[in-house]
Scaffold this motif. Structure first.
Motif, short mmCIF file in Angstrom:
data_model
loop_
_atom_site.label_atom_id
_atom_site.label_comp_id
_atom_site.label_asym_id
_atom_site.label_seq_id
_atom_site.Cartn_x
_atom_site.Cartn_y
_atom_site.Cartn_z
N THR A 75 48.87 50.83 29.61
CA THR A 75 47.95 50.79 30.75
C THR A 75 46.54 51.21 30.35
OG1 THR A 75 48.67 52.99 31.41
CG2 THR A 75 49.71 51.12 32.51
N THR A 78 44.15 48.18 29.77
CA THR A 78 44.12 47.09 30.73
C THR A 78 42.80 47.04 31.48
OG1 THR A 78 45.15 48.47 32.43
CG2 THR A 78 46.63 47.12 31.07
N ALA A 79 42.51 45.87 31.99
CA ALA A 79 41.32 45.66 32.82
C ALA A 79 41.77 45.72 34.27
CB ALA A 79 40.69 44.31 32.50
N GLY A 80 41.41 46.79 34.94
CA GLY A 80 41.81 46.95 36.33
C GLY A 80 43.30 47.17 36.51
N GLY A 81 44.01 47.49 35.44
CA GLY A 81 45.44 47.74 35.53
C GLY A 81 46.29 46.48 35.62
N ASN A 82 45.66 45.31 35.56
CA ASN A 82 46.40 44.05 35.75
C ASN A 82 46.81 43.37 34.45
OD1 ASN A 82 46.04 44.36 38.51
ND2 ASN A 82 44.10 43.25 38.48
N HIS A 83 45.93 43.39 33.45
CA HIS A 83 46.21 42.67 32.21
C HIS A 83 45.43 43.31 31.06
CE1 HIS A 83 42.23 40.83 32.43
NE2 HIS A 83 42.50 40.52 33.69
N ALA A 85 42.81 44.14 28.45
CA ALA A 85 41.36 43.96 28.50
C ALA A 85 40.89 43.06 27.35
CB ALA A 85 40.67 45.32 28.41
#
Length: 176
Positions: A75, A78-83, A85
């Motif tokens: 985590t 990640t970028a914004g917690g979605n995927h 970065a």
């Protein structure tokens, strides 16, 4: 004990000569030195960024000019917690591409150009395992080129693809 052998006979038989003892001690010192080198290699990278971005990467196989790694998306990258970065993908292309360039015995080099296509970053969600394969495209003088493919190990979806150019003839130092 064998029939008829006295305790002193057995003790003499099991006695290690001074020469053999010295050889064993030398092996032990070499093993200790190798252990220290491995521990030093396992310590955090001198670069905060490399340690932060690459912690958890596993080398699954390495052959001349080729390297295959796996990496579980943390985590923290990640970028914004979605995927994963985009910057983390670039770091993987840089480091794994560099590893492929030296995997066939060529000198360590520095990155001079990198091109990364972000095919489907959504295919790299936190907790997903990625398969990162890199291969050396070729070497000409001090120049090397590599190709890196980052894909989701479970689905096979391509996350990103990169080409990496490297230049130089820096010597690799080893403490082993």
């Amino acid at each position: 004990m064998a029939m008829g052998a006295s305790a002193s006979d057995v003790k003499a038989l099991l006695q290690v000569s001074a020469e053999d003892g010295a050889l064993v001690d030398a092996l032990d010192r070499r093993a200790a030195a190798a252990r220290r080198a491995l521990q030093a290699a396992a310590e955090p990278s001198p670069s905060f960024f490399e340690g932060f971005a690459l912690q958890g990467i596993r080398v699954d196989s390495i052959h001349p000019g080729r390297i295959l790694c796996s990496f579980t998306v943390p985590t923290r990258l990640t970028a914004g917690g979605n995927h994963l970065a985009p910057g983390a993908v670039v770091a993987l292309v840089d480091e794994i591409g560099s590893a492929a360039a030296v995997a066939d015995g060529h000198h360590l080099k520095v990155s001079v150009d990198m091109s990364v296509s972000f095919v489907d970053l959504a295919a790299a969600a936190p907790g997903d395992t990625l398969r990162i394969s890199a291969r050396a495209l070729g070497h000409r003088g001090a120049y090397s080129g590599t190709h890196v493919l980052v894909a989701n190990a479970a689905t096979g979806k391509v996350v990103a693809e990169g080409r990496h150019s490297l230049f130089g003839k820096m010597k690799i130092r080893s403490n082993i």
